[in-house]
Scaffold this active site. Structure first.
Site, PDB file in Angstrom:
ATOM      1  N   SER A   1      -5.519   9.583 -25.192  1.00  0.00           N
ATOM      2  CA  SER A   1      -6.751  10.364 -25.079  1.00  0.00           C
ATOM      3  C   SER A   1      -7.763   9.854 -26.093  1.00  0.00           C
ATOM      4  CB  SER A   1      -6.455  11.839 -25.363  1.00  0.00           C
ATOM      5  OG  SER A   1      -7.656  12.586 -25.426  1.00  0.00           O
TER       6      SER A   1
ATOM      7  N   LYS B   1      -0.188  12.031 -30.504  1.00  0.00           N
ATOM      8  CA  LYS B   1      -0.413  10.990 -29.493  1.00  0.00           C
ATOM      9  C   LYS B   1      -0.708   9.649 -30.181  1.00  0.00           C
ATOM     10  CE  LYS B   1      -2.171  13.705 -25.543  1.00  0.00           C
ATOM     11  NZ  LYS B   1      -1.154  13.381 -24.534  1.00  0.00           N
TER      12      LYS B   1
END
Length: 255
Positions: free
Chosen positions: A135, A157
């Site tokens: 992302s 992430k």
């Protein structure tokens, strides 16, 4: 000469909203790809097509996912922790909804441990290319997404992305902007780096376009050992992207 035999590609998170699109695109190109899916539950397996090539396993438990990776040439990672909205939110009263992550499904467990397990399993199985969908926003520790359910989702992430970049396996890290449930193939796609696109008006992209970029990334060496942000111009502006080699040749960043 490129090897003309079909590549075996494993899609994890194959029952998710973007994962389902990637799985379908690969299946439609059966002359190029032998498609496999990995999902968490039998219910999710039935949701995508219930076929024998869909494996059920828990990415948090390394042993449970090993069989899915045996003999795979490439891996597309589309697993992600998903925040749940707390009940009782009334939009008519103003304020903001509150979010939480279910027990055992926090970003640390799913986006870090779960992705690390997948990268390790792929490396052990001799997978030759890993495409990871992350992302945008990961350069900012104070990004609002990190406060959702106190999950620090972008932090975890990014940790997994770094682990992949250090793994030695050829990788492509795709960091899309805001995901839209709109038709793909109608927009001009834009690549960037270091979250620079977040400072612009063009920071969203249809899931179907992200899915197409995942599949196209399997075909171009230009995009191996690279990481990029991905967004799109609004529909009707610019020219819909068809030449992915040209798009990928703009990417220079390794992380």
């Amino acid at each position: 000469m490129a090897d003309s035999s079909p590549k075996t590609v494993l899609v994890t998170g194959a029952a998710g909203r973007t994962g389902q699109i990637v799985y379908k695109k690969l299946k439609e190109r059966s002359n190029q790809y032998v498609t496999r899916g990995l999902v968490r539950t039998e219910e999710s397996k039935q949701k995508i097509d219930g076929a024998d090539n869909v494996f059920v396993g828990d990415i948090r438990n390394a042993g449970s996912i090993t069989p899915a990776f045996q003999g795979a040439d490439a891996l597309i990672i589309l697993t992600s922790a998903v925040p749940q909205m707390k009940s009782g939110f009334d939009p008519t009263k103003g304020g903001r909804p509150e979010f939480y992550f279910a027990d055992g499904a926090y970003p640390e467990q799913v986006d870090w441990i779960g992705q690390k397990n997948q990268i390790d399993a792929a490396k052990d199985a001799g997978v030759k290319h890993i495409v990871l969908v992350g992302s945008m926003g990961g350069t900012n520790p104070n990004h609002p997404l990190n406060s959702l359910g106190n999950g620090n989702i972008l932090v975890w992430k990014r940790k997994a992305e770094q682990y992949l970049a250090d793994s030695g396996v050829p990788y492509t890290i795709i960091r899309p902007g805001g995901l839209l449930d709109k038709e793909g193939g109608l927009r001009e796609l834009i690549v960037g780096k270091n979250d620079e696109l977040l400072q612009t008006e063009t920071k969203a992209i249809p899931r179907a376009d992200v899915a197409e970029v995942c599949v196209q990334a399997l075909n171009f060496e230009e995009v191996q050992f690279k990481a990029f942000d991905l967004a799109s111009k609004p529909e009707g502006e610019g020219t819909p992207t068809k030449d992915f080699k040209a798009l990928f040749s703009q990417i220079t960043a390794r992380f």
